[in-house]
Design an enzyme around this catalytic site. Structure first.
Site, PDB file in Angstrom:
ATOM      1  N   LYS A 120      29.201  37.021  43.249  1.00 52.96           N
ATOM      2  CA  LYS A 120      29.977  38.403  43.558  1.00 52.96           C
ATOM      3  C   LYS A 120      30.060  39.208  42.422  1.00 52.96           C
ATOM      4  O   LYS A 120      31.026  38.705  41.689  1.00 52.96           O
ATOM      5  CB  LYS A 120      31.301  38.148  44.339  1.00 52.96           C
ATOM      6  N   GLY A 174      38.417  36.937  35.526  1.00 54.62           N
ATOM      7  CA  GLY A 174      39.017  38.182  35.905  1.00 54.62           C
ATOM      8  C   GLY A 174      40.606  38.292  35.470  1.00 54.62           C
ATOM      9  O   GLY A 174      40.854  37.562  34.461  1.00 54.62           O
ATOM     10  N   SER A 175      41.461  39.066  36.171  1.00 50.42           N
ATOM     11  CA  SER A 175      42.830  39.293  35.520  1.00 50.42           C
ATOM     12  C   SER A 175      43.480  38.100  36.303  1.00 50.42           C
ATOM     13  O   SER A 175      43.337  37.406  37.115  1.00 50.42           O
ATOM     14  CB  SER A 175      43.257  40.394  36.129  1.00 50.42           C
ATOM     15  N   GLY A 208      43.383  36.302  39.733  1.00 51.38           N
ATOM     16  CA  GLY A 208      43.046  34.641  39.543  1.00 51.38           C
ATOM     17  C   GLY A 208      44.264  33.939  40.272  1.00 51.38           C
ATOM     18  O   GLY A 208      43.543  32.743  41.121  1.00 51.38           O
ATOM     19  N   GLU A 244      38.991  31.971  34.522  1.00 49.34           N
ATOM     20  CA  GLU A 244      38.856  32.429  32.977  1.00 49.34           C
ATOM     21  C   GLU A 244      39.556  33.771  33.239  1.00 49.34           C
ATOM     22  O   GLU A 244      39.005  34.594  33.792  1.00 49.34           O
ATOM     23  CB  GLU A 244      37.531  32.513  32.715  1.00 49.34           C
ATOM     24  N   CYS A 265      38.389  40.048  27.102  1.00 49.28           N
ATOM     25  CA  CYS A 265      39.448  39.158  27.381  1.00 49.28           C
ATOM     26  C   CYS A 265      40.000  38.528  26.126  1.00 49.28           C
ATOM     27  O   CYS A 265      41.231  38.141  25.987  1.00 49.28           O
ATOM     28  CB  CYS A 265      39.040  38.015  28.365  1.00 49.28           C
ATOM     29  N   GLU A 294      48.211  42.518  28.436  1.00 53.79           N
ATOM     30  CA  GLU A 294      46.955  42.930  28.061  1.00 53.79           C
ATOM     31  C   GLU A 294      46.664  44.466  28.127  1.00 53.79           C
ATOM     32  O   GLU A 294      46.834  45.060  29.504  1.00 53.79           O
ATOM     33  CB  GLU A 294      46.112  42.160  29.122  1.00 53.79           C
TER      34      GLU A 294
HETATM   35  P1  NAD Z   1      39.768  41.714  38.294  1.00 55.06           P
HETATM   36  O1  NAD Z   1      40.565  40.513  38.378  1.00 55.06           O
HETATM   37  O2  NAD Z   1      40.366  42.805  38.800  1.00 55.06           O
HETATM   38  O3  NAD Z   1      38.134  41.346  39.024  1.00 55.06           O
HETATM   39  C1  NAD Z   1      37.587  40.493  38.671  1.00 55.06           C
HETATM   40  C2  NAD Z   1      36.572  40.274  39.693  1.00 55.06           C
HETATM   41  O4  NAD Z   1      37.527  39.864  41.078  1.00 55.06           O
HETATM   42  C3  NAD Z   1      35.783  41.415  40.505  1.00 55.06           C
HETATM   43  O5  NAD Z   1      34.403  41.069  40.926  1.00 55.06           O
HETATM   44  C4  NAD Z   1      36.612  41.701  41.746  1.00 55.06           C
HETATM   45  O6  NAD Z   1      35.776  42.583  42.609  1.00 55.06           O
HETATM   46  C5  NAD Z   1      37.136  40.706  42.133  1.00 55.06           C
HETATM   47  N1  NAD Z   1      38.211  40.597  42.979  1.00 55.06           N
HETATM   48  C6  NAD Z   1      39.432  41.477  43.044  1.00 55.06           C
HETATM   49  N2  NAD Z   1      40.254  41.233  43.887  1.00 55.06           N
HETATM   50  C7  NAD Z   1      39.822  40.074  44.354  1.00 55.06           C
HETATM   51  C8  NAD Z   1      40.463  39.331  45.403  1.00 55.06           C
HETATM   52  N3  NAD Z   1      41.552  39.538  46.146  1.00 55.06           N
HETATM   53  N4  NAD Z   1      39.695  38.006  45.922  1.00 55.06           N
HETATM   54  C9  NAD Z   1      38.419  37.556  45.320  1.00 55.06           C
HETATM   55  N5  NAD Z   1      38.071  38.316  44.228  1.00 55.06           N
HETATM   56  C10 NAD Z   1      38.389  39.623  43.834  1.00 55.06           C
HETATM   57  O7  NAD Z   1      39.410  41.833  36.867  1.00 55.06           O
HETATM   58  P2  NAD Z   1      38.538  42.928  36.025  1.00 55.06           P
HETATM   59  O8  NAD Z   1      39.397  44.138  35.878  1.00 55.06           O
HETATM   60  O9  NAD Z   1      37.248  43.106  36.670  1.00 55.06           O
HETATM   61  O10 NAD Z   1      38.166  42.209  34.610  1.00 55.06           O
HETATM   62  C11 NAD Z   1      39.249  42.439  33.656  1.00 55.06           C
HETATM   63  C12 NAD Z   1      39.823  40.970  33.539  1.00 55.06           C
HETATM   64  O11 NAD Z   1      39.079  39.979  33.282  1.00 55.06           O
HETATM   65  C13 NAD Z   1      40.700  41.121  32.171  1.00 55.06           C
HETATM   66  O12 NAD Z   1      42.020  40.485  32.506  1.00 55.06           O
HETATM   67  C14 NAD Z   1      39.943  40.050  31.319  1.00 55.06           C
HETATM   68  O13 NAD Z   1      40.849  39.518  30.271  1.00 55.06           O
HETATM   69  C15 NAD Z   1      39.272  39.320  32.079  1.00 55.06           C
HETATM   70  N6  NAD Z   1      38.267  38.469  31.604  1.00 55.06           N
HETATM   71  C16 NAD Z   1      38.302  37.246  31.312  1.00 55.06           C
HETATM   72  C17 NAD Z   1      37.418  36.537  30.752  1.00 55.06           C
HETATM   73  C18 NAD Z   1      37.293  35.186  30.207  1.00 55.06           C
HETATM   74  O14 NAD Z   1      36.264  34.544  30.178  1.00 55.06           O
HETATM   75  N7  NAD Z   1      38.479  34.454  30.226  1.00 55.06           N
HETATM   76  C19 NAD Z   1      36.018  37.279  30.601  1.00 55.06           C
HETATM   77  C20 NAD Z   1      35.938  38.728  30.866  1.00 55.06           C
HETATM   78  C21 NAD Z   1      37.150  39.257  31.573  1.00 55.06           C
END
Ligand code: NAD
Length: 481
Positions: free
Chosen positions: A174, A227-228, A232, A249, A283, A382
């Protein structure tokens, strides 16, 4: 402008809803493509296709070294299209072109690394007794879901998909709704490989629809989420209902700890790069500078000089800093800057920048915030922009306490020539990766990466990630004549 499609069961498809989402160029706000707004039904179709492929003889019969060859073939395709992909990543995410190249190169290395590893994951034999052969095999886990953030799309998809396919799983990606473009190219390359239908699937759509449907689907056997923290937690809860493992992650608030005995040029270079990469939307951004009190004044003065020289502009113009992803993220960063005006001190930057000809993009000056209370939101959350917060310490233990004073624990940097201090801190900092006199080790495809505390659990990258995508089976065989 392109109307892109999803890829399910070996077919290119629109969403069953017929609806589409606009994809914008963050550098100027223009719409560059549309993607299908995938629904629960589309996700269900993709998971079923992946389940069918996983259970097929066609996939089962592909030997580990042949899976490795397939991954190497993807690396070849990425390499052959390196220029196009780097430009596309820069266009889609707004990152400077050189960063686009770095991301594509990392993606190539993931496919090469896991392509090479595919036939090297071996099991154990366990001595029990005469006449009993006990052995342990690692088997693929099944359908693996890969939910990806918008900030490093090609890298992050490649790192987990390559490991999952190397170990014989099938995949449903996704992609991020804001930045799906290079994921689409990668999907084309998988399509061209002629894999059994359903081994690789790609659904697009919003997180709360397609993402939520994927993480809660009972046909998924492992979820890799990047993601966030907030999302997560939702993903882990959804997967828990199906007793499915997750690799999380998540975000960070990583410290760069600078001692007076550091190599100043090397440290300045590392500290600046750690916060401006991808306009701080990283991140592992080094977003907290912890500097030894006696060294602070001179170091900060030099840092301000460096910040003043940084250039800002559209991704493809390849300046030092590109735009913030969109207006929502921009407002979030500016809120923190407003907070800093009330409760701390902005010593560099802090303003929006308008770029002529790219007025639809959201740009922010690289910003340094000093005199931050370690308990403030500025110190704890963050910010996800080119914004660094500064703290001072007198002793190594004070530095350690500050370093560990957030809920995150992704990465840390230590800058000193004193080997005792470096090792002491490396052993006591709560972080999945500690860098001494460098930050990031050039991407470190081979090194385990992941978080302590709320930065997540499980590890991506390196050989260790192969274990995410396998389950252990013990077989005991009694024999005798
Ligand atoms: P996000 O959590 O908003 O979204 C990440 C993904 O999850 C997207 O594809 C989104 O469509 C999906 N998503 C959103 N709501 C969901 C739900 N309820 N159920 C399942 N999937 C859902 O994060 P973002 O704004 O896209 O990315 C930024 C965040 O990601 C920051 O916190 C950053 O630190 C983190 N990040 C971590 C790493 C790592 O490897 N540790 C790498 C890059 C980014």
């Amino acid at each position: 402008m392109k109307n892109l499609q999803m890829y399910i069961g070996g077919e290119w498809k629109d969403s069953l809803s017929g609806q589409r989402i606009d994809v914008k160029n963050p550098s100027n706000g223009e719409v560059i493509a549309t993607i299908p707004r995938g629904t629960k039904e589309d996700v269900d179709e993709a998971v079923q296709a992946a389940q069918k492929a996983f259970r097929s003889e066609a996939w089962r019969k592909v030997k580990p070294h042949e899976r490795g060859d397939l991954l190497q073939a993807i690396a070849d395709k990425l390499e052959a299209n390196r220029d196009e992909l780097a430009k596309l990543e820069s266009l889609d995410v707004g990152k400077p072109l050189k960063q686009g190249y770095a991301d594509v190169d990392a993606a190539i290395r993931y496919f090469r690394f896991y392509g090479g590893a595919a036939d090297k994951l071996m099991g154990d034999t366990i001595p029990i007794e005469d006449g009993l052969l006990d052995f342990v095999v690692r088997e693929p886990i099944g359908v693996t879901a890969h939910i990806v953030p918008w900030n490093y799309p090609i890298q992050i998809i490649s790192r987990s998909v390559a490991a999952a396919i190397a170990t014989g799983n099938t995949v449903v990606v996704k992609s991020a709704e804001d930045t799906p473009m290079t994921a689409m190219k990668l999907t084309e390359y998988f399509d061209e490989l002629g894999l059994p239908k359903g081994v690789f699937n790609h659904v697009t759509g919003y997180g709360y629809e397609a993402g939520a449907a994927l993480s809660s689907h009972p046909g998924v056997n492992h979820v890799t989420f990047t993601g966030s923290v907030q999302t997560g937690i939702a993903v882990a809860q959804a997967a828990a209902a199906n007793v499915v493992p997750v690799t999380l992650e998540l975000g960070g608030k990583s410290p760069n700890i600078v001692f007076a005995d550091c190599d100043i040029e090397q440290t300045l270079e590392g500290v600046v790069r750690a916060i401006i990469q991808n306009a701080g939307q990283t991140c592992s951004a080094g977003s907290r500078l912890l500097v030894e009190a006696s060294f602070k004044e001179g170091f900060l003065a030099k840092l301000k000089e460096r910040f003043a020289q940084l250039t800002i502009g559209p991704g493809l113009e390849d300046k030092d800093i590109g735009p913030i992803l969109n207006e929502k993220q921009f407002r979030r960063v500016m809120e923190f800057i407003e907070l800093a005006k009330e409760e701390a001190e902005i010593v560099a930057g802090g303003k929006q920048v308008t770029i002529e000809g790219s007025e639809g993009g959201f740009y922010i000056e690289p910003t340094i915030i000093d005199n931050v209370n370690p308990e403030s939101r500025l110190a704890q959350e963050e910010i996800f922009g080119p914004v660094m917060t500064v703290f001072t310490f007198e002793t190594t233990d004070e530095a350690l306490e500050l370093a560990n004073s957030t809920e995150y624990g992704l990465v840390a940097g230590v800058w000193t020539k004193n080997i005792d201090k470096a090792h002491y801190l490396a052993s006591r900092i709560d972080a999945g990766q500690v860098f001494v006199n460098n930050y990031g080790a050039g991407g470190g495809i081979q090194m385990p990466f992941g978080g302590y505390k709320k930065s997540g659990f499980g590890r991506e990258k390196g050989f260790i990630a192969l274990y995410n995508y396998t389950q252990v089976k013990n077989v005991a065989v009694k024999y005798g004549i």
